[in-house]
Design a protein around this motif. Sequence first.
Motif: not given
Length: 217
Positions: A26, A28-29, A39-42, A18, A15, A11
Motif C-alpha cells: 500500500a 501512502l500518497h 489517500d492510498v493506492t493498494v 494490508q 497500509a 492511513e
Amino acid sequence: MTLSKEGTVHEIQFAEQQWMENRCFALLHDITDCLRIGDVTVFRDRGDDEQDILLYELKTNPRRRESTQLTRTRLAAEALHTGGPLPGTDKAVLVETGVPYATHMSVLSDALGRAHQEGLKTMRVPGQRGLLALDIAAAGNRWDAEEAARQFHAAYAALLRRMRLTGQRICFSSGDSAARNTMAVPWGIYLLQPAQCAGIIADLLVFHRDTVVRRPC
C-alpha cells in the motif's frame, strides 16, 4: 506528513494492515509529490502476472463522506480504465504515449547550461523527444528582442523537422508554469543547479519539450 493528524495515523495503520493480512503493498500518497487523488493506492496480485491497482479514500469516521473527493477518485479510475475525462477540467484526457517514463534530468541540465552560454540550445532526448532551452538574459545579450524571437522560432521549427515530430504532438513548456500550473512539481526540488531552478521559477530560463504520439491505424 505529520503524525499529529489522526487521519495520517489511520492511513499508516491501513497500509500496515494490508501488508500483514493480505501481503499487499500500500502506497501512502502523502509521501509522494505526484499522487494527489485519494489517500492510498493498494497493489493486489491476481496471479498470472495480473494485478489490481485500487484507490482508497480513507476516513477516520466511516459515516463521513466527502462527495468531491470521492468524485475525483472515481473519475481518475475511469480515466485509467475506460479513457474517460480526468478530474479537474473537461478538456483534460489521459493519453498513452508509449514512451517509457524517464526524466533525463542530466540532458535538461546540459541544455540549460549551453543556453546560458549561447542564448538558446536545441537537443534530442531519448524516446522520440526534442528539447529547446532558452536563456532570456543570454539571448538578450546577443540579439535584440525581434531577432531573439526569430532565432527562437527558427530553432524550434528546425528541431521539429530534425526530430520528424509529425502528427499529434504533446508539448510541455516551463514558461510561467510555476505561477499557473498548481499541479506541477515545484522546480526547487528538481535535480538541477540551484541557479537553474531559480531561473526556471523566475522565467529567466524556459524550455519546451515535445513528444510525438503515434496511434495505431
